[in-house]
Design a protein around this motif. Sequence first.
Motif, PDB file in Angstrom:
ATOM      1  N   ASN A 102       0.852  -1.192   0.000  1.00  0.00           N
ATOM      2  CA  ASN A 102       0.000   0.000   0.000  1.00  0.00           C
ATOM      3  C   ASN A 102       0.885   1.237   0.000  1.00  0.00           C
ATOM      4  N   LEU A 103       0.885   1.960  -1.098  1.00  0.00           N
ATOM      5  CA  LEU A 103       1.756   3.115  -1.243  1.00  0.00           C
ATOM      6  C   LEU A 103       0.921   4.394  -1.162  1.00  0.00           C
ATOM      7  N   PRO A 104       1.176   5.215  -0.131  1.00  0.00           N
ATOM      8  CA  PRO A 104       0.377   6.433   0.046  1.00  0.00           C
ATOM      9  C   PRO A 104       0.947   7.621  -0.724  1.00  0.00           C
ATOM     10  N   CYS A 105       0.053   8.567  -0.996  1.00  0.00           N
ATOM     11  CA  CYS A 105       0.457   9.813  -1.654  1.00  0.00           C
ATOM     12  C   CYS A 105      -0.455  10.931  -1.160  1.00  0.00           C
ATOM     13  N   ASN A 106       0.145  12.013  -0.746  1.00  0.00           N
ATOM     14  CA  ASN A 106      -0.621  13.200  -0.355  1.00  0.00           C
ATOM     15  C   ASN A 106      -0.562  14.239  -1.458  1.00  0.00           C
ATOM     16  N   HIS A 107      -1.714  14.777  -1.792  1.00  0.00           N
ATOM     17  CA  HIS A 107      -1.799  15.841  -2.808  1.00  0.00           C
ATOM     18  C   HIS A 107      -2.871  16.819  -2.352  1.00  0.00           C
ATOM     19  N   SER A 108      -2.599  17.498  -1.257  1.00  0.00           N
ATOM     20  CA  SER A 108      -3.605  18.302  -0.577  1.00  0.00           C
ATOM     21  C   SER A 108      -4.034  19.531  -1.376  1.00  0.00           C
ATOM     22  N   THR A 109      -3.228  19.959  -2.356  1.00  0.00           N
ATOM     23  CA  THR A 109      -3.585  21.156  -3.130  1.00  0.00           C
ATOM     24  C   THR A 109      -4.156  20.808  -4.499  1.00  0.00           C
ATOM     25  N   ILE A 110      -4.560  19.573  -4.683  1.00  0.00           N
ATOM     26  CA  ILE A 110      -5.092  19.149  -5.981  1.00  0.00           C
ATOM     27  C   ILE A 110      -6.351  19.943  -6.325  1.00  0.00           C
ATOM     28  N   SER A 111      -6.491  20.294  -7.589  1.00  0.00           N
ATOM     29  CA  SER A 111      -7.690  21.012  -8.005  1.00  0.00           C
ATOM     30  C   SER A 111      -8.688  20.031  -8.606  1.00  0.00           C
ATOM     31  N   GLY A 112      -9.917  20.504  -8.811  1.00  0.00           N
ATOM     32  CA  GLY A 112     -11.009  19.613  -9.160  1.00  0.00           C
ATOM     33  C   GLY A 112     -10.855  18.858 -10.469  1.00  0.00           C
ATOM     34  N   ASN A 113     -10.072  19.405 -11.404  1.00  0.00           N
ATOM     35  CA  ASN A 113      -9.942  18.745 -12.700  1.00  0.00           C
ATOM     36  C   ASN A 113      -8.565  18.120 -12.924  1.00  0.00           C
ATOM     37  N   GLU A 114      -7.818  17.950 -11.863  1.00  0.00           N
ATOM     38  CA  GLU A 114      -6.512  17.293 -11.975  1.00  0.00           C
ATOM     39  C   GLU A 114      -6.649  15.798 -11.716  1.00  0.00           C
ATOM     40  N   TYR A 115      -5.959  15.018 -12.538  1.00  0.00           N
ATOM     41  CA  TYR A 115      -5.951  13.575 -12.409  1.00  0.00           C
ATOM     42  C   TYR A 115      -4.794  13.135 -11.504  1.00  0.00           C
ATOM     43  N   VAL A 116      -4.953  11.967 -10.904  1.00  0.00           N
ATOM     44  CA  VAL A 116      -3.872  11.334 -10.153  1.00  0.00           C
ATOM     45  C   VAL A 116      -3.342  10.166 -10.989  1.00  0.00           C
ATOM     46  N   TYR A 117      -2.042  10.186 -11.256  1.00  0.00           N
ATOM     47  CA  TYR A 117      -1.386   9.129 -12.025  1.00  0.00           C
ATOM     48  C   TYR A 117      -0.367   8.419 -11.154  1.00  0.00           C
ATOM     49  N   TRP A 118      -0.185   7.133 -11.457  1.00  0.00           N
ATOM     50  CA  TRP A 118       0.911   6.385 -10.840  1.00  0.00           C
ATOM     51  C   TRP A 118       1.736   5.733 -11.949  1.00  0.00           C
ATOM     52  N   TYR A 119       3.046   5.917 -11.828  1.00  0.00           N
ATOM     53  CA  TYR A 119       4.016   5.269 -12.699  1.00  0.00           C
ATOM     54  C   TYR A 119       5.051   4.579 -11.813  1.00  0.00           C
ATOM     55  N   ARG A 120       5.756   3.619 -12.383  1.00  0.00           N
ATOM     56  CA  ARG A 120       6.871   3.034 -11.672  1.00  0.00           C
ATOM     57  C   ARG A 120       8.074   2.916 -12.594  1.00  0.00           C
ATOM     58  N   GLN A 121       9.243   2.865 -11.981  1.00  0.00           N
ATOM     59  CA  GLN A 121      10.479   2.771 -12.740  1.00  0.00           C
ATOM     60  C   GLN A 121      11.326   1.664 -12.108  1.00  0.00           C
ATOM     61  N   ILE A 122      11.568   0.638 -12.903  1.00  0.00           N
ATOM     62  CA  ILE A 122      12.337  -0.519 -12.451  1.00  0.00           C
ATOM     63  C   ILE A 122      13.771  -0.339 -12.911  1.00  0.00           C
ATOM     64  N   HIS A 123      14.708  -0.404 -11.955  1.00  0.00           N
ATOM     65  CA  HIS A 123      16.124  -0.122 -12.231  1.00  0.00           C
ATOM     66  C   HIS A 123      16.207   1.221 -12.938  1.00  0.00           C
ATOM     67  N   SER A 124      16.818   1.311 -14.072  1.00  0.00           N
ATOM     68  CA  SER A 124      16.935   2.579 -14.792  1.00  0.00           C
ATOM     69  C   SER A 124      16.161   2.528 -16.105  1.00  0.00           C
ATOM     70  N   GLN A 125      15.132   1.677 -16.142  1.00  0.00           N
ATOM     71  CA  GLN A 125      14.325   1.590 -17.352  1.00  0.00           C
ATOM     72  C   GLN A 125      13.415   2.806 -17.472  1.00  0.00           C
ATOM     73  N   GLY A 126      12.758   2.965 -18.584  1.00  0.00           N
ATOM     74  CA  GLY A 126      11.782   4.026 -18.744  1.00  0.00           C
ATOM     75  C   GLY A 126      10.596   3.809 -17.823  1.00  0.00           C
ATOM     76  N   PRO A 127      10.013   4.883 -17.292  1.00  0.00           N
ATOM     77  CA  PRO A 127       8.833   4.722 -16.427  1.00  0.00           C
ATOM     78  C   PRO A 127       7.719   3.951 -17.117  1.00  0.00           C
ATOM     79  N   GLN A 128       6.989   3.203 -16.306  1.00  0.00           N
ATOM     80  CA  GLN A 128       5.885   2.374 -16.799  1.00  0.00           C
ATOM     81  C   GLN A 128       4.597   2.853 -16.154  1.00  0.00           C
ATOM     82  N   TYR A 129       3.606   3.097 -16.971  1.00  0.00           N
ATOM     83  CA  TYR A 129       2.293   3.516 -16.475  1.00  0.00           C
ATOM     84  C   TYR A 129       1.661   2.393 -15.669  1.00  0.00           C
ATOM     85  N   ILE A 130       1.013   2.758 -14.544  1.00  0.00           N
ATOM     86  CA  ILE A 130       0.295   1.754 -13.754  1.00  0.00           C
ATOM     87  C   ILE A 130      -1.206   2.001 -13.820  1.00  0.00           C
TER      88      ILE A 130
END
Lengths: 112, 112
Positions: A19-47
């Motif tokens: 379970n990975l938490p994220c705080n974004h207390s100043t988010i506005s109503g039309n902003e999306y939340v994205y999660w990506y990950r990066q394994i070793h030094s590869q290009g980020p991967q969309y989750i």
Amino acid sequence: DAKTTQPTSMDCAEGRAANLPCNHSTISGNEYVYWYRQIHSQGPQYIIHGLKNNETNEMASLIITEDRKSSTLILPHATLRDTAVYYCIVSLGNNAGNMLTFGGGTRLMVKP
Amino acid sequence: NAGVTQTPKFQVLKTGQSMTLQCAQDMNHEYMSWYRQDPGMGLRLIHYSVGAGITDQGEVPNGYNVSRSTTEDFPLRLLSAAPSQTSVYFCASLSNLNTEAFFGQGTRLTVV
């Protein structure tokens, strides 16, 4: 773009939920939340990403609080291959200049 | 489907030399972007493009030029390489601003 705050590192036992938490207390109503990950030094991967509702796909679940000020990425059964840096990003979808601003992320270590 | 292809994978330059990092995508995506990632840091946006013929600066544009003559290609030019440009460079593309971004595998550049 709203800034995000994530723990620098986390450990998880193999087979358990991560379970990975994220705080974004100043988010506005039309902003999306994205999660990506990066394994070793590869290009980020969309989750996964979401706006208001909880989302689930074959990789993970995204839980966004009702006030949208925080979210949690859940990897239901973590494996060793999930060891990576996980980035939580909020992005204003109609402004290309705010295209995916990456912070420091959370380094997840999955242990046997 | 190749996705996003970056060439070369590795490059060593001498200070003052110029070179072009290549990025090509075969998904007919309108949006493309270049990031750099320094050790232990997140990705920082250098330049981006919202379509053929249209480019704009990101967070760290100095020392880099871009052009977008076709939808498929988005080359990044280093005009006069400096040691401070030693980094890993990632190219990304996306079909619109509210969907997942696809990243290349990166170009590791060392300037001596």
